[in-house]
Design a protein around this motif. Structure first.
Motif, PDB file in Angstrom:
ATOM      1  N   ARG A  52       0.868  -1.191   0.000  1.00 41.25           N
ATOM      2  CA  ARG A  52       0.000   0.000   0.000  1.00 41.25           C
ATOM      3  C   ARG A  52       0.891   1.221   0.000  1.00 41.25           C
ATOM      4  O   ARG A  52       1.868   1.288   0.751  1.00 41.25           O
ATOM      5  CB  ARG A  52      -0.881   0.028   1.240  1.00 41.25           C
ATOM      6  N   TYR A  53       0.539   2.190  -0.825  1.00 38.46           N
ATOM      7  CA  TYR A  53       1.291   3.438  -0.911  1.00 38.46           C
ATOM      8  C   TYR A  53       0.333   4.603  -0.891  1.00 38.46           C
ATOM      9  O   TYR A  53      -0.817   4.491  -1.309  1.00 38.46           O
ATOM     10  CB  TYR A  53       2.091   3.514  -2.220  1.00 38.46           C
ATOM     11  N   ARG A  54       0.896   5.743  -0.430  1.00 31.66           N
ATOM     12  CA  ARG A  54       0.113   6.981  -0.519  1.00 31.66           C
ATOM     13  C   ARG A  54       0.464   7.670  -1.825  1.00 31.66           C
ATOM     14  O   ARG A  54       1.623   7.983  -2.068  1.00 31.66           O
ATOM     15  CB  ARG A  54       0.437   7.919   0.648  1.00 31.66           C
ATOM     16  N   TYR A  55      -0.471   7.852  -2.657  1.00 35.24           N
ATOM     17  CA  TYR A  55      -0.288   8.577  -3.917  1.00 35.24           C
ATOM     18  C   TYR A  55      -0.782  10.001  -3.748  1.00 35.24           C
ATOM     19  O   TYR A  55      -1.802  10.242  -3.092  1.00 35.24           O
ATOM     20  CB  TYR A  55      -1.065   7.908  -5.052  1.00 35.24           C
ATOM     21  N   ARG A  56      -0.031  10.915  -4.367  1.00 36.05           N
ATOM     22  CA  ARG A  56      -0.479  12.304  -4.294  1.00 36.05           C
ATOM     23  C   ARG A  56      -1.356  12.562  -5.501  1.00 36.05           C
ATOM     24  O   ARG A  56      -0.957  12.363  -6.640  1.00 36.05           O
ATOM     25  CB  ARG A  56       0.702  13.267  -4.286  1.00 36.05           C
ATOM     26  N   ARG A  57      -2.562  12.972  -5.232  1.00 37.81           N
ATOM     27  CA  ARG A  57      -3.476  13.254  -6.328  1.00 37.81           C
ATOM     28  C   ARG A  57      -3.076  14.560  -6.992  1.00 37.81           C
ATOM     29  O   ARG A  57      -2.280  15.323  -6.463  1.00 37.81           O
ATOM     30  CB  ARG A  57      -4.921  13.340  -5.808  1.00 37.81           C
ATOM     31  N   LYS A  58      -3.658  14.763  -8.113  1.00 40.22           N
ATOM     32  CA  LYS A  58      -3.309  15.961  -8.866  1.00 40.22           C
ATOM     33  C   LYS A  58      -3.624  17.228  -8.078  1.00 40.22           C
ATOM     34  O   LYS A  58      -2.946  18.230  -8.146  1.00 40.22           O
ATOM     35  CB  LYS A  58      -4.081  15.971 -10.192  1.00 40.22           C
ATOM     36  N   ASP A  59      -4.668  17.116  -7.242  1.00 43.75           N
ATOM     37  CA  ASP A  59      -5.052  18.300  -6.454  1.00 43.75           C
ATOM     38  C   ASP A  59      -4.200  18.440  -5.209  1.00 43.75           C
ATOM     39  O   ASP A  59      -4.435  19.317  -4.377  1.00 43.75           O
ATOM     40  CB  ASP A  59      -6.550  18.225  -6.083  1.00 43.75           C
ATOM     41  N   GLY A  60      -3.190  17.502  -5.052  1.00 39.61           N
ATOM     42  CA  GLY A  60      -2.261  17.635  -3.936  1.00 39.61           C
ATOM     43  C   GLY A  60      -2.627  16.775  -2.746  1.00 39.61           C
ATOM     44  O   GLY A  60      -1.820  16.602  -1.842  1.00 39.61           O
ATOM     45  N   SER A  61      -3.838  16.256  -2.723  1.00 40.12           N
ATOM     46  CA  SER A  61      -4.208  15.406  -1.599  1.00 40.12           C
ATOM     47  C   SER A  61      -3.640  14.009  -1.813  1.00 40.12           C
ATOM     48  O   SER A  61      -3.233  13.651  -2.919  1.00 40.12           O
ATOM     49  CB  SER A  61      -5.739  15.349  -1.489  1.00 40.12           C
ATOM     50  N   TYR A  62      -3.539  13.239  -0.738  1.00 41.14           N
ATOM     51  CA  TYR A  62      -2.977  11.890  -0.818  1.00 41.14           C
ATOM     52  C   TYR A  62      -4.069  10.856  -0.760  1.00 41.14           C
ATOM     53  O   TYR A  62      -5.111  11.051  -0.128  1.00 41.14           O
ATOM     54  CB  TYR A  62      -1.974  11.665   0.309  1.00 41.14           C
ATOM     55  N   VAL A  63      -3.810   9.731  -1.417  1.00 43.65           N
ATOM     56  CA  VAL A  63      -4.768   8.655  -1.408  1.00 43.65           C
ATOM     57  C   VAL A  63      -4.004   7.353  -1.247  1.00 43.65           C
ATOM     58  O   VAL A  63      -2.943   7.145  -1.829  1.00 43.65           O
ATOM     59  CB  VAL A  63      -5.616   8.670  -2.706  1.00 43.65           C
ATOM     60  N   TRP A  64      -4.521   6.482  -0.385  1.00 44.69           N
ATOM     61  CA  TRP A  64      -3.892   5.173  -0.198  1.00 44.69           C
ATOM     62  C   TRP A  64      -4.340   4.247  -1.305  1.00 44.69           C
ATOM     63  O   TRP A  64      -5.524   4.051  -1.509  1.00 44.69           O
ATOM     64  CB  TRP A  64      -4.281   4.566   1.141  1.00 44.69           C
ATOM     65  N   LEU A  65      -3.353   3.665  -2.012  1.00 44.45           N
ATOM     66  CA  LEU A  65      -3.695   2.690  -3.047  1.00 44.45           C
ATOM     67  C   LEU A  65      -3.041   1.365  -2.688  1.00 44.45           C
ATOM     68  O   LEU A  65      -1.929   1.326  -2.164  1.00 44.45           O
ATOM     69  CB  LEU A  65      -3.190   3.127  -4.420  1.00 44.45           C
ATOM     70  N   GLU A  66      -3.791   0.286  -2.964  1.00 44.15           N
ATOM     71  CA  GLU A  66      -3.218  -1.057  -2.791  1.00 44.15           C
ATOM     72  C   GLU A  66      -2.994  -1.612  -4.191  1.00 44.15           C
ATOM     73  O   GLU A  66      -3.944  -1.613  -4.993  1.00 44.15           O
ATOM     74  CB  GLU A  66      -4.199  -1.931  -2.022  1.00 44.15           C
ATOM     75  N   SER A  67      -1.789  -2.049  -4.449  1.00 46.02           N
ATOM     76  CA  SER A  67      -1.469  -2.449  -5.824  1.00 46.02           C
ATOM     77  C   SER A  67      -1.098  -3.930  -5.889  1.00 46.02           C
ATOM     78  O   SER A  67      -0.371  -4.448  -5.048  1.00 46.02           O
ATOM     79  CB  SER A  67      -0.284  -1.652  -6.358  1.00 46.02           C
ATOM     80  N   ALA A  68      -1.638  -4.564  -6.895  1.00 47.21           N
ATOM     81  CA  ALA A  68      -1.187  -5.924  -7.208  1.00 47.21           C
ATOM     82  C   ALA A  68      -0.353  -5.774  -8.487  1.00 47.21           C
ATOM     83  O   ALA A  68      -0.855  -5.239  -9.477  1.00 47.21           O
ATOM     84  CB  ALA A  68      -2.382  -6.830  -7.440  1.00 47.21           C
ATOM     85  N   ALA A  69       0.853  -6.179  -8.416  1.00 45.46           N
ATOM     86  CA  ALA A  69       1.714  -5.952  -9.593  1.00 45.46           C
ATOM     87  C   ALA A  69       2.456  -7.247  -9.958  1.00 45.46           C
ATOM     88  O   ALA A  69       2.723  -8.096  -9.094  1.00 45.46           O
ATOM     89  CB  ALA A  69       2.714  -4.846  -9.297  1.00 45.46           C
ATOM     90  N   ARG A  70       2.657  -7.413 -11.167  1.00 46.36           N
ATOM     91  CA  ARG A  70       3.427  -8.575 -11.649  1.00 46.36           C
ATOM     92  C   ARG A  70       4.398  -8.117 -12.725  1.00 46.36           C
ATOM     93  O   ARG A  70       4.116  -7.162 -13.468  1.00 46.36           O
ATOM     94  CB  ARG A  70       2.487  -9.625 -12.223  1.00 46.36           C
ATOM     95  N   ALA A  71       5.446  -8.814 -12.749  1.00 45.70           N
ATOM     96  CA  ALA A  71       6.428  -8.548 -13.832  1.00 45.70           C
ATOM     97  C   ALA A  71       6.101  -9.491 -14.986  1.00 45.70           C
ATOM     98  O   ALA A  71       5.809 -10.654 -14.772  1.00 45.70           O
ATOM     99  CB  ALA A  71       7.842  -8.802 -13.351  1.00 45.70           C
TER     100      ALA A  71
END
Lengths: 150, 853
Positions: free
Chosen positions: B260-279
């Protein structure tokens, strides 16, 4: 009616000739030596008593010492005569005996109220009447002392 | 075959395409079709099956079968229901173990018999790869991939197939879950956040190559804005290092992480995203060629924001479409900021006008100060208030109940108002109150009406009460009076509103519309319009102008106990609105009350008239009697005086004759004279007794408490005195209390004791007894003797005047004595009776009445 010579005068006011005669007889029987003057109606009685009208100038010696008054009289009734007698100073103390046939209580009461000295009911029985008359004369003419004569 | 195996393109494109297509598909089968077809094309399979769970949840069946059509160069879906693999071990094993299986030579399997059936044999199937589609440790499907040529096990191909299957399963599961959620809460159309996940593809260094459109919503960036950017650059500084570490891990081959990471939205606020990633690796070199990620926001604030937005959407929906009038006003300026259609419709203001008003404007002027005071005070977030009134555009006033919610509207502190029109309810309440007041007034009216002494006051009180109870401005109560039946007896009651008509003298002639009420003996109720439209309505005729104007009409007949119409009571001009059924019931009640009072009064009048008549007659009779009495008195007086005089003359002159002429009368003559005298004396006695009898009846009683014993002793003494020679044993009981007229009671004793005295004159040992005793509650006095007595057969004659039971020679008397006794006793309210026996004695008993005792 004889002229008074010092004897006491009785005035009988009575309209019934029978009663007049019987009364005179009763007095006579009682041996009361009085002059009895008789008048036969209320008006005449008052005229006599106050020496007026037909009796004007009558002998003052005939002033009665006792009045025997019947209640039922022509012209002026006995109670009215009594009222006038007691209303005049000359006759206020004059002994008046109501002598009548009536035994109505109101007559008795009214008579005494107006100042009658005695009330005698005339009995049918002549002997009783004589007795009553005797008593009357004895008391009022002999024993009784009028106020003025005391 | 091998050349063909790679004909379908690179695995990355496949996965991208797969993800892309999955965006559109939410069903298992099309998703599997996409997956199978893609794999078959990519890895050169000749046929494929997708085994799924039958709807019974137990049986595994081939849900779809695809075969490569060489002519077309494409996979086609087999219509044949025959599967290559029968229900049996191979698929079941994979389903159960969730591991892949590779069979290079199907024909070598002990269960190869199955190939003889169906398409597998027909198409010459030789090798097979089986891949489970697993999500959350649950097998959704098993993919069977077939090759006509014998094909040795290929781990890379298997890994890719497995990855693709897992991807599909993962996406599918979310969609299935989302669908379930949607289905569970279809009303609010909750949309799963997963539907908006960002699916992105990255270069091996992490740079965005592509992102799904949902990035705009979640991060505020359009997908193309992200291309070329590095995810860590979008992250919160604190998360960057970790993200870079994870990326390294991913490149090293450890896929399927859920950081889980905090992403900064375009408006500057942060949002927690949970990512499933594969190579994604190159099949041949094993190098990472791309990274594929699916990111969903798990940020509470985002959820809140979404919830807020959703709630705002819902709120708007609720607000705009709500059937209740609603508006929002600025708490500070009181200006109306928003208003819904229902309010516009209910209040009649144009929307624009509504929005130009303040909440003060929709109140009656007199309510505004209270409102101003209230809005300026501190209030809870949610309040409910009743008792307020709103004014509509047409001026009508509504009673309203208001819900008020504190809210923020366009950044302004505001309140949301929900108004409910309770006018009808309030009106019903007012009617109820009115009714209870009416009932009280009715009870009061009952007392007043029944207290009326005569017909006119009954009518006046009825009219006043009708107006009072019903709440109307006019009332008239009238009766037909006299033989013409015209309603000439009437009473009017008018309110201040009709003060100008106070002297109104209607002379109702009995022909107005109220005639119907009298004739039908039934109440009538009409609005003014109904009244004027009624055929029997005759306006005011000659009284037009002088008659107070009507406004609605209600009338009830006055009915007698026999149901006959006595009269009518009418009301007009109700305080508020038209006359109601309740009013009618009230008026009928009043009319009934008044009818009883009228009848009572009439009867009472008759009784009083009778009593007066009786009194008059008694008075007249009394006067007559008094006159008669006076006459009798006069007569008695005459008798007393005049009748006795001649008797006295007879006795007197008889006596004179006897005395003076005794010598001239012989014995016989004297005897006759004595008889004359005796007769005259007897008549005297008779006359006296008669007079007494008459007087006893006439004189009034003077009752007092006295002792009869004392009177008796007086009488006895008189008797002894009169006849002292008589020897009589006379006993008087001590203390004989009595109440009565002393004179008359003495007369009674005189008579009774005198009689006893007389009738014992021939009795030796004469006894006379005077006593009293209580007999049945009454004191009974008795005078008894042992004298001559009398025969009980003649007892009735004893008390009659002039009746004698003995010879006058034996016992002289007038015969009036006992008649006197009876009259006196009766005048005292008592009674007298006698007992006797000849030559034994007599007893006379008497009582005195309670009033005199």
């Amino acid at each position: 009616m004889s002229r008074g010579d010092g004897a006491k005068v009785i005035l009988l006011i009575e309209d019934n000739p029978d009663d007049i005669e019987l009364t005179l007889r009763a007095f006579q029987r009682a041996k009361l030596a009085n002059d009895i003057e008789v008048v036969q109606d209320g008006e005449e009685a008052l005229d006599y008593l106050f020496a007026r009208g037909p009796f004007e100038g009558r002998d003052p010696g005939l002033d009665p010492h006792l009045v025997l008054l019947d209640l039922k009289l022509p012209k002026i009734d006995g109670l009215e005569v009594l009222r006038q007698l007691r209303g005049d100073a000359r006759t206020r103390t004059l002994p008046v005996v109501v002598l009548t046939s009536s035994q109505e209580e109101r007559d008795v009461v009214e008579s005494y109220r107006l100042g009658a000295n005695s009330y005698v009911r005339k009995p049918v029985d002549f002997h009783e009447f004589t007795e009553a008359t005797n008593q009357l004369g004895l008391y009022w003419l002999v024993l009784n002392v009028p106020p003025g004569a005391g | 075959m091998s050349t063909r195996a790679h004909r379908g393109g690179d695995p990355l494109s496949f996965l991208l395409e797969l993800a892309h297509r999955m965006e559109m598909s939410q069903e298992l089968e099309p998703a599997l079709a996409t997956l199978v077809e893609g794999l078959a094309r990519l890895q050169g399979w000749d046929a494929a099956e997708a085994w799924v769970l039958e709807s019974d949840g137990k049986t595994i069946v081939p849900g779809a079968v695809w075969v490569r059509d060489d002519e077309l160069g494409a996979f086609v879906r087999e219509d044949s229901p025959h599967a290559y693999l029968p229900d049996g071990g191979l698929v079941r094993d994979v389903w159960r173990t969730r591991t892949t299986a590779w069979h290079e030579d199907l024909l070598s399997l002990p269960e190869r018999d199955f190939l003889r059936h169906g398409s597998a044999e027909r198409h010459g199937i030789r090798s097979a790869a089986l891949v489970p589609v697993v999500a959350s440790e649950r097998t959704l499907a098993v993919l069977a991939l077939f090759s006509r040529d014998p094909r040795p096990e290929d781990p890379d191909a298997m890994r890719l197939a497995r990855a693709a299957a897992t991807e599909v399963a993962w996406l599918l599961e979310r969609r299935i879950h989302a669908r379930r959620v949607r289905e569970a809460d279809a009303r609010f159309e909750l949309v799963s956040g997963n539907a908006r996940d960002i699916v992105s593809m990255h270069a091996p260094d992490g740079a965005y190559l592509w992102a799904s459109p949902s990035a705009l919503e979640i991060l505020g960036y359009r997908p193309e804005e992200l291309v070329g950017r590095m995810p860590p650059d979008l992250m919160h500084p604190e998360d960057r290092e970790r993200a870079i570490g994870n990326l390294r891990e991913l490149l090293a081959g450890n896929d399927r992480r859920l950081p889980r990471y905090r992403y900064r939205r375009k408006d500057g606020s942060y949002v927690w995203l949970e990512s499933a990633a594969r190579a994604v690796r190159d099949e041949t070199t094993g190098e990472v060629t791309r990274l594929v990620a699916s990111s969903r926001d798990v940020d509470e604030s985002v959820r809140d924001r979404r919830a807020l937005e959703e709630s705002q959407r819902r709120f708007r929906r609720l607000f705009a479409d709500n059937p209740l009038p609603m508006w929002v006003f600025d708490t500070e300026t009181l200006a109306i900021l928003e208003v819904n259609e229902a309010a516009v419709a209910a209040y009649g203001y144009e929307r624009a006008a509504f929005l130009g008003m303040s909440v003060l404007d929709i109140r009656p002027a007199e309510d505004r100060p209270a409102l101003r005071k209230m809005v300026s005070s501190e209030r809870p977030a949610l309040t409910r208030a009743s008792g307020w009134r709103h004014v509509r555009a047409d001026g009508t006033v509504l009673d309203v109940e208001i819900d008020s919610h504190a809210t923020v509207f366009n950044g302004r502190a505001a309140r949301l108002i929900v108004a409910r029109d309770v006018s009808r309810r309030r009106q019903l309440e007012r009617e109820r109150e009115r009714r209870s007041v009416q009932l009280a007034a009715l009870a009061d009216a009952a007392v007043r009406i029944h207290g009326a002494a005569d017909l006119d006051s009954v009518l006046q009180r009825l009219a006043d009460a009708a107006r009072d109870v019903i709440g109307a401005h006019q009332a008239i109560a009238s009766l037909p009076d006299g033989p013409t039946g015209m309603h000439t007896r009437y009473r009017v009651s008018l309110s201040e509103r009709y003060a100008g008509y106070r002297d109104y003298d209607g002379h109702p002639d009995g022909t107005g519309i109220y005639r119907l009420v009298v004739e039908r003996r039934h109440p009538l109720r009409m609005t003014q319009a109904e009244l004027e439209a009624h055929p029997a309505y005759r306006a005011f005729g000659a009284e037009a102008g002088s008659h107070p104007p009507l406004r609605g009409w209600l009338a009830a007949p006055l009915l007698g106990t026999g149901g006959e119409a006595l009269g009518v009571v009418q009301v007009s001009d109700r305080d508020e609105g038209d006359f109601t059924a309740d009013d009618e019931a009230m008026l009928v009640q009043l009319a009934q009350l008044a009818s009883v009072a009228l009848e009572k009064t009439t009867l009472l009048g008759a009784v009083q008239e009778q009593a007066r008549d009786l009194e008059r007659r008694v008075g007249a009779r009394t006067a007559e009697l008094q006159a008669l009495n006076r006459e009798l008195e006069g007569f008695s007086y005459s008798v007393s005086h005049d009748l006795r005089t001649p008797l006295r003359a007879i006795d007197g002159f008889g006596s004179a004759l006897l005395e003076d002429y005794a010598d001239r009368l012989d014995a016989e003559g004297r005897h006759y004279l004595e008889r004359m005298r005796g007769a005259a004396q007897h008549m005297g006695t008779l006359i006296d007794d008669l007079l007494t009898l008459s007087r006893v009846g006439r004189t009034s009683l003077e009752p007092r408490d006295l002792d009869l014993a004392e009177l008796a002793r007086e009488v006895a003494a008189e008797l002894r005195e009169a006849e002292p020679d008589r020897e009589v044993a006379l006993t008087v009981q001590e203390g004989l209390p009595a109440r009565g007229d002393r004179t008359l009671l003495r007369l009674v004793l005189q008579n009774l004791i005198g009689n006893a005295w007389k009738f014992t004159s021939h009795t030796a040992g004469a006894r006379i007894d005077v006593r009293a005793e209580q007999v049945e509650g009454a004191m009974t006095y008795t005078v008894s003797d042992n004298g001559a007595g009398f025969d009980m057969r003649y007892v009735e004659q004893l008390f009659r005047p002039f009746q004698r039971l003995h010879a006058a020679a034996d016992f002289p008397g007038s015969g009036v004595g006992l008649a006197n006794v009876q009259r006196i006793v009766q005048r005292h309210g008592g009674r007298v009776w006698a007992e006797g026996e000849v030559d034994v004695g007599a007893a006379f008993h008497f009582t005195l009445g309670e009033g005199t005792r």
